[in-house]
Design an enzyme around this catalytic site. Structure first.
Site, PDB file in Angstrom:
ATOM      1  CE1 TYR A  97      54.683  46.415  67.943  1.00 39.14           C
ATOM      2  CE2 TYR A  97      56.680  46.300  66.131  1.00 39.14           C
ATOM      3  CZ  TYR A  97      55.778  46.965  67.465  1.00 39.14           C
ATOM      4  OH  TYR A  97      56.651  47.951  68.095  1.00 39.14           O
ATOM      5  CG  HIS A 136      51.542  49.861  65.269  1.00 41.36           C
ATOM      6  ND1 HIS A 136      52.073  48.563  65.845  1.00 41.36           N
ATOM      7  CD2 HIS A 136      51.499  50.618  66.238  1.00 41.36           C
ATOM      8  CE1 HIS A 136      52.256  48.936  66.998  1.00 41.36           C
ATOM      9  NE2 HIS A 136      52.189  49.927  67.198  1.00 41.36           N
TER      10      HIS A 136
END
Length: 367
Positions: free
Chosen positions: A294, A340
């Site tokens: 995400y 990430h």
């Protein structure tokens, strides 16, 4: 023919009346001529005096109808005369075949009473973003918006002129950059998580309009900037409510946090803004697709700024010249967040820069 001569040719009563009328009109004409000449001389003197003293005279026009048009001179504090003409990012994104699909026109950026309802796709995404997301979303929003209105200040600010924004990251490449004055020259400055400015003003500036945090990073919040919350789960909303009031009807599940958030924050509740799950979903699809990764807080705020601002400059993102990861406020090297995809986010910034949508200040990395 003189007046006296005319009078000699008026023997009848009618002729006498006409001659008297003519004589009266002639005298009136003489007075009007004198007045006209005097007015002309006076106007000439005033005009010459105005030129000599540098005064601009404004004469009314008989052709204009209705009220005078409003002044177009900018009076907003957001207008920076020293900067070039405003170059809004919106039209450039819309004209880009490779980037226009990343931005959804209907995306809502800030979460408040007017935008509280989530669509089914976004709701499913946000409620399953964190496995430990539990609690009633509706109840949490009811309680939150009684305390935090979350109004959209950007709508008002954009009316005042070109809104120039800086998204400031915490990369070690900020050290020695000398970007401080450039950052502070922007109308709006976003800073994320731990972002000390004292002692680093020359490189990172001192201005903070929005301090972006999530509950666990709120320990680093610095009074002076508006608190900007990025919520990942229902307990985040519950925490924000409890941070400003003790009048809550539930117990916050602190076990959902790796680091316990602070019990309160020294911020103004009326100025708090909250990132909308719509924007979080848009950023996710635009950067990481449907992978399990995400977006980072930094790239989400970058996406938000492209919706909220006219011009966007980016500072303090990326790695060092040898791929090192670290922050400007500590000497030790750290490790990037494993949730990430930093490569994808770097590629996005490069695309935005290449198409002249954002300005990227890469700084330097001290050896």
């Amino acid at each position: 023919m003189s007046q006296r001569t005319i009078g000699m040719y008026c023997p009848s009563a009618c002729a006498t009346f006409l001659c008297h009328l003519y004589n009266t009109m002639a005298k009136a004409c003489s007075l009007l001529k004198v007045a006209a000449v005097s007015t002309g001389i006076l106007c000439f003197v005033c005009f010459y005096h105005s030129l000599y003293n540098g005064v601009s005279l404004k004469f009314p026009t008989v052709l204009s109808k209705g009220p005078a048009p409003p002044r177009t001179h900018p009076t907003s504090k957001f207008i920076q005369p020293s900067l070039p003409k405003c170059d809004p990012v919106g039209p450039k994104i819309a004209a880009s075949s490779s980037l226009s699909e990343l931005f959804i026109k209907t995306t809502r950026i800030l979460w408040n009473k007017d935008t509280r309802k989530l669509g089914p796709i976004v709701r499913d995404y946000w409620m399953n973003l964190i496995r430990r997301n539990r609690g009633s979303l509706e109840q949490a929003l009811d309680d939150l918006f009684r305390v935090v209105p979350g109004r959209d200040v950007f709508a008002e600010w954009r009316k005042r002129g070109c809104l120039r924004c800086a998204v400031v990251g915490n990369s070690k490449n900020m050290l020695g950059s000398g970007y401080g004055s450039s950052i502070d020259a922007n109308d709006v400055v976003f800073r994320m998580n731990r972002c000390p400015t004292e002692g680093y003003e020359k490189d990172v500036g001192s201005k903070t309009t929005f301090h972006v945090v999530y509950p666990a990073s709120a320990h680093a919040y610095q009074p002076g900037g508006r608190l900007f919350l990025v919520p990942f789960k229902v307990p985040d909303l519950q925490w924000l409510t409890s941070a400003f009031t003790s009048n809550v009807t539930y117990k916050i599940p602190y076990d959902t946090y790796r680091r316990r958030p602070p019990a309160s924050v020294d911020a103004n509740a009326s100025q708090v803004v909250i990132l909308h799950p719509d924007l979080m979903y848009e950023t996710k699809i635009g950067t990481h697709g449907r992978t399990r990764s995400y977006p980072s807080t930094g790239v989400m705020i970058l996406f938000a700024s492209l919706h909220l601002c006219d011009e966007v400059s980016v500072y303090g993102f990326g790695f060092g010249s040898h791929g090192e990861f670290g922050h400007y406020y500590n000497k030790s090297a750290g490790n990037p967040h494993t949730s990430h995809d930093t490569n994808v986010e770097t590629q996005l910034r490069e695309r935005l820069e290449k198409e002249n949508i954002i300005r990227v200040y890469k700084g330097r990395y001290p050896e």
